[in-house]
Design a protein around this motif. Structure first.
Motif, short mmCIF file in Angstrom:
data_model
loop_
_atom_site.label_atom_id
_atom_site.label_comp_id
_atom_site.label_asym_id
_atom_site.label_seq_id
_atom_site.Cartn_x
_atom_site.Cartn_y
_atom_site.Cartn_z
N LEU A 117 -15.84 14.51 6.87
CA LEU A 117 -14.66 13.68 7.10
C LEU A 117 -14.57 12.55 6.08
O LEU A 117 -13.48 12.21 5.62
N ALA A 118 -15.71 11.98 5.71
CA ALA A 118 -15.72 10.92 4.71
C ALA A 118 -15.28 11.46 3.35
O ALA A 118 -14.54 10.79 2.62
N VAL A 119 -15.71 12.67 3.01
CA VAL A 119 -15.30 13.28 1.73
C VAL A 119 -13.80 13.54 1.73
O VAL A 119 -13.10 13.22 0.76
N THR A 124 -8.42 12.11 -0.19
CA THR A 124 -7.04 11.78 0.17
C THR A 124 -6.65 10.42 -0.39
O THR A 124 -5.56 10.27 -0.95
N ALA A 125 -7.53 9.44 -0.24
CA ALA A 125 -7.24 8.10 -0.77
C ALA A 125 -7.10 8.14 -2.29
O ALA A 125 -6.18 7.52 -2.86
N ARG A 127 -6.14 10.67 -4.11
CA ARG A 127 -4.87 11.35 -4.42
C ARG A 127 -3.68 10.42 -4.23
O ARG A 127 -2.77 10.38 -5.05
N ILE A 128 -3.68 9.66 -3.15
CA ILE A 128 -2.58 8.73 -2.88
C ILE A 128 -2.50 7.67 -3.97
O ILE A 128 -1.41 7.36 -4.47
N VAL A 129 -3.64 7.13 -4.37
CA VAL A 129 -3.65 6.11 -5.43
C VAL A 129 -3.17 6.71 -6.74
O VAL A 129 -2.36 6.11 -7.47
N GLY A 130 -3.61 7.91 -7.08
CA GLY A 130 -3.19 8.57 -8.32
C GLY A 130 -1.69 8.82 -8.36
O GLY A 130 -1.02 8.54 -9.36
N VAL A 131 -1.13 9.32 -7.28
CA VAL A 131 0.31 9.58 -7.21
C VAL A 131 1.09 8.27 -7.31
O VAL A 131 2.10 8.18 -8.01
N SER A 132 0.62 7.23 -6.63
CA SER A 132 1.30 5.92 -6.68
C SER A 132 1.30 5.36 -8.09
O SER A 132 2.32 4.83 -8.55
N LEU A 133 0.18 5.44 -8.80
CA LEU A 133 0.12 4.93 -10.17
C LEU A 133 1.04 5.72 -11.10
O LEU A 133 1.74 5.14 -11.94
#
Length: 165
Positions: A117-119, A124-125, A127-133
């Motif tokens: 779950l940690a992985v 996921t975090a 991926r979200i940061v990459g898409v936002s940038l």
């Protein structure tokens, strides 16, 4: 730890007469240590026939304490406080018989779930940061392309004066 306090704690541990506050702290340390045993989780080892089963536990123990004394008032005073925490979880058991000693671990299903779950949460975090940038960069470049070119200053330039002449 100041020498005065550490010597009082040593006196309390050795059983000599000391202040009530420090003897309470000493009792707290002893009782926390007594609770931190595998028998707290499973009970005592069991013997049947030629085999003995010895319980094994993971023990986490935390003891925090503090104390002090004051000679400001005519009577003087002592004070102390503390707290303790013991966590005991089953880890497995050891079987002792004619064949020797064998350890059998007990699986903790929750711990087996935490790492995957940690992985997943980390990926996921990321991926979200990459898409936002990427989206922020795209918007910035789009804004730079769509803005009109800066108009020349109102006073005119030398090239503009030549055309008028």
């Amino acid at each position: 730890m100041p020498e005065n306090v550490s010597s009082r704690i040593r006196e309390a541990a050795s059983g000599r007469r000391t202040s009530p506050a420090l003897s309470v702290l000493s009792d707290l340390v002893r009782s926390t240590g007594a609770a931190a045993r595998s028998a707290t989780v499973f009970g005592d080892p069991v013997t049947s026939g030629g085999s003995t089963v010895v319980p094994v536990a993971r023990i986490t123990s935390l003891t925090s304490m503090g104390g002090g004394s004051s000679r400001l008032f005519a009577a003087g005073g002592d004070g102390a406080g503390g707290g303790g925490f013991v966590r005991a979880r089953p880890a497995g058991f050891i079987v002792l018989d004619e064949a020797g000693a064998r350890f059998h671990g007990i699986r903790q299903p929750v711990t087996m779930l935490v790492l995957p779950l940690a992985v997943v949460a980390g990926l996921t975090a990321a991926r979200i940061v990459g898409v936002s940038l990427r989206e922020a960069r795209r918007r910035r470049s789009l804004r730079a392309r769509c803005e009109p070119a800066a108009a020349p200053p109102a006073g005119g330039s030398a090239a503009g004066e030549e055309r008028n002449a």
